[in-house]
Structures are given as C-alpha cells and as structure tokens.
Design a protein around this motif. Structure first.
Motif, mmCIF file in Angstrom:
data_model
loop_
_atom_site.group_PDB
_atom_site.id
_atom_site.type_symbol
_atom_site.label_atom_id
_atom_site.label_comp_id
_atom_site.label_asym_id
_atom_site.label_seq_id
_atom_site.Cartn_x
_atom_site.Cartn_y
_atom_site.Cartn_z
ATOM 1 N N LEU A 113 -33.551 -9.385 37.013
ATOM 2 C CA LEU A 113 -32.389 -8.854 36.292
ATOM 3 C C LEU A 113 -31.734 -9.932 35.422
ATOM 4 O O LEU A 113 -31.230 -9.635 34.336
ATOM 5 N N ALA A 114 -31.735 -11.167 35.893
ATOM 6 C CA ALA A 114 -31.175 -12.276 35.098
ATOM 7 C C ALA A 114 -31.929 -12.407 33.775
ATOM 8 O O ALA A 114 -31.317 -12.627 32.722
ATOM 9 N N LYS A 115 -33.230 -12.248 33.804
ATOM 10 C CA LYS A 115 -34.034 -12.334 32.566
ATOM 11 C C LYS A 115 -33.679 -11.196 31.606
ATOM 12 O O LYS A 115 -33.641 -11.396 30.392
ATOM 13 N N CYS A 116 -33.387 -10.007 32.133
ATOM 14 C CA CYS A 116 -32.928 -8.887 31.298
ATOM 15 C C CYS A 116 -31.606 -9.242 30.619
ATOM 16 O O CYS A 116 -31.424 -8.989 29.424
ATOM 17 N N ILE A 117 -30.698 -9.804 31.394
ATOM 18 C CA ILE A 117 -29.379 -10.185 30.883
ATOM 19 C C ILE A 117 -29.523 -11.192 29.745
ATOM 20 O O ILE A 117 -28.869 -11.075 28.706
ATOM 21 N N LEU A 118 -30.410 -12.157 29.922
ATOM 22 C CA LEU A 118 -30.625 -13.168 28.880
ATOM 23 C C LEU A 118 -31.315 -12.572 27.649
ATOM 24 O O LEU A 118 -31.024 -12.969 26.520
ATOM 25 N N GLU A 119 -32.206 -11.634 27.867
ATOM 26 C CA GLU A 119 -32.908 -10.988 26.749
ATOM 27 C C GLU A 119 -31.918 -10.303 25.802
ATOM 28 O O GLU A 119 -32.123 -10.276 24.596
#
Length: 190
Positions: A113-119
C-alpha cells in the motif's frame, strides 16, 4: 459549514504500547489561592492524534517544524473501509482522490500500500490507528513514506464522519527538533 473535530482528547487518548501515558500537574491553581491556573504537561509526541516527522525513522530527516505546512492543510478525500484494503482497492480510491487522503476503518499501510501511495504522489495519509504501519514491523513502511516526506497523520477519530471530500486542517505543534507532534485535526464540509 460543519466542522468535524477528528482528534482524540489527549489525556484519555490511545497510547502506543510502551509509550508513557499523557499526564498533567496543576502548577498554579486559583482554587488554592493562586492568581491563575497554570498546567504543566508530560506526554510523548506520538500520543493521541499526532503527526510523524521524517526524523522519527530517518536519521537525517526533517524534524516536525521543518515540514511543509501545505501538506497539512487543504482539500482531502476520506475513504471508509470495512476491512484491510488490497492494493487494487486502494489504487482505485487514489485514482480519484486529492493529494491528502484519510483512511477510515481497520487500515494498516503495508509496503504494498505504501508503494501505491507513492505512485500517486500523496502529500498526506491519515489513519485511525496509532501507527500507519503494522505493529510487528513498523520501520520499513515508515521509512518508505517518510523518506519521500509523505505526512503521516495517526490516531484520528473518525466515527462521526462519512466518507467524502473535505477541507483538512492538521497543523502539528511547532516543537523544534522533535520527531513528531500532537495535532488538533479538523475536517470542514466543502
């Protein structure tokens, strides 16, 4: 315009396991004949509703007073989840969201989910729990988000707020050199 106070009361707030519970001493008291009431507080910067600064997990990260306040105030999307969202579910929400997103419900930010947020280049992510990250492994997610200066707003009280679009005001106390700070967070109906 309706104002929603989404902050916990400090002295009855949820405390992260191992942190000291907030307390106060009445240093001066009108009841005891003093000219005024004066209160001395003792608390962890991460008690109740609070914000994490990058310095919380990043050795050379910004301290709380160095955060860009534009990331703490502005248009915001609040999305409610009944259970932990998948990356696909969060991606669907973030496609249509503002740069500040608050997640209501039992949400933990995993690395996926952190990677989604950064995307989606979010400026702020807010949650109801005392930590955005899983309790058993908090470091990795915090570092991932805080290194990119995503503001982490934790310990929110969202039981009286419906999902939707709001204006968020969540400025942290200006505690020079601190890794976090208490926040009186509010949402305004748009």
């Amino acid at each position: 315009m309706k104002i929603y106070d989404i902050s916990q009361e400090v002295f009855t707030s949820v405390v992260f396991p191992g942190d000291e519970k907030p307390s106060f001493v009445r240093n001066s008291s009108m009841e005891k004949g003093d000219v005024c009431n004066v209160t001395i507080l003792t608390m962890c910067a991460h008690n109740g509703t609070h914000m994490d600064a990058p310095f919380h997990f990043v050795r050379e990260g910004k301290t709380i007073e160095e955060l860009d306040l534009y990331h703490c105030v502005g248009d915001c999307t609040l999305k409610a989840f009944e259970k932990q969202p998948t990356a696909e579910e969060l991606n669907e929400v973030l496609k249509h969201s503002r740069k500040k997103v608050i997640l209501k419900g039992p949400v933990t930010i995993t690395m996926e989910l952190a990677k989604c947020i950064l995307e989606y280049n979010l400026e702020l992510i807010g949650v109801e729990s005392q930590s955005v990250a899983p309790m058993e492994a908090p470091r990795e997610v915090h570092v991932e988000l805080l290194e990119k200066e995503v503001v982490l707003l934790e310990g929110l009280k969202l039981d009286e707020v419906e999902e939707g679009e709001y204006f968020l005001v969540a400025a942290p106390l200006k505690l020079g050199g601190s890794d976090g700070a208490p926040v009186r967070a509010i949402l305004l109906d748009k």
